[in-house]
Design an enzyme around this catalytic site. Structure first.
Site, PDB file in Angstrom:
ATOM      1  N   ASP A   7      28.993  42.899  35.882  1.00  0.00           N
ATOM      2  CA  ASP A   7      29.891  41.907  36.472  1.00  0.00           C
ATOM      3  C   ASP A   7      29.298  41.457  37.796  1.00  0.00           C
ATOM      4  OD1 ASP A   7      32.655  40.574  36.537  1.00  0.00           O
ATOM      5  OD2 ASP A   7      32.567  41.564  38.487  1.00  0.00           O
ATOM      6  N   GLU A   9      30.141  39.112  41.446  1.00  0.00           N
ATOM      7  CA  GLU A   9      31.028  38.348  42.316  1.00  0.00           C
ATOM      8  C   GLU A   9      30.127  37.328  42.994  1.00  0.00           C
ATOM      9  OE1 GLU A   9      34.192  38.638  42.019  1.00  0.00           O
ATOM     10  OE2 GLU A   9      34.121  40.512  40.880  1.00  0.00           O
ATOM     11  N   HIS A 156      38.575  42.314  40.892  1.00  0.00           N
ATOM     12  CA  HIS A 156      37.731  41.302  41.528  1.00  0.00           C
ATOM     13  C   HIS A 156      36.696  41.907  42.465  1.00  0.00           C
ATOM     14  CE1 HIS A 156      39.607  37.907  39.687  1.00  0.00           C
ATOM     15  NE2 HIS A 156      40.792  38.266  40.122  1.00  0.00           N
ATOM     16  N   ASP A 161      35.808  45.867  38.144  1.00  0.00           N
ATOM     17  CA  ASP A 161      35.907  45.037  36.946  1.00  0.00           C
ATOM     18  C   ASP A 161      35.037  45.588  35.812  1.00  0.00           C
ATOM     19  OD1 ASP A 161      37.670  43.398  38.285  1.00  0.00           O
ATOM     20  OD2 ASP A 161      36.323  41.670  38.381  1.00  0.00           O
TER      21      ASP A 161
END
Length: 180
Positions: A7, A9, A156, A161
């Site tokens: 994942d 960000e 988040h 996540d």
């Protein structure tokens, strides 16, 4: 079943214009989440020219990562080769893999590296197949549907996540195998 769940960000939604601010990943080995085989780092975001970017307030509001938090972090130039080594030749899984994979492809291309995992699996698509009558398939809704919980402060943030995405992936694969 051996995959890397990952994942990102980011500073925004465009792989061409925005930067990565965090990468989290964990390996699934023989159908089990191998929590000790993980990758997690903040990233000081840079643009196509390699200049440091500020994290817009709207992105900070989503993931809580500030300019201060990434000030001393390595850039994608330093992080991406390490991450690609971690992934090696494994298939990858992400929630909305088109988004995360797009950022990986663009950044790898800029650095003269290769992002070509043998397969990119998407838990959004798996959720749509497993729950065809449902309209929402975002990670929060999927976690609730499967009875999964985020660690406090984990939603988040990449590794929070990733932990839920890895669990969701295993649940979805099991559910889809039962119905096929």
């Amino acid at each position: 079943m051996n995959v890397v769940v990952f994942d990102l960000e980011t500073t925004g939604l465009s792989p061409e214009k925005d930067g990565i601010v965090e990468i989290g990943a964990v390996r699934i080995v023989d159908g089990e989440i191998a929590g000790h085989l993980k990758y997690e780092t903040l990233v000081r975001p840079t643009n196509a020219q390699g200049d440091t970017m500020r994290i817009p307030w709207h992105a900070q509001r989503v993931h809580g990562i500030s300019d201060e938090m990434v000030r001393a972090a390595p850039t994608i130039h330093d992080v991406l080769p390490e991450f690609l080594e971690f992934v090696a030749d494994s298939p990858v899984v992400a929630h909305n893999v088109g988004f995360d994979g797009g950022f990986m492809r663009v950044n790898a291309r800029r650095l003269g590296l290769n992002w070509q995992p043998p397969a990119e699996l998407c838990t959004v698509q798996l959720s749509r197949r497993a729950f065809p009558g449902e309209r929402a398939h975002n990670l929060t809704v999927l976690a609730e549907r499967l009875g999964l919980e985020f660690a406090p402060g984990g939603r988040h943030r990449s590794f929070g996540d990733v932990q839920v995405t890895a669990q969701a992936f295993l649940h979805l694969m099991e559910r889809l195998q039962r119905v096929s």
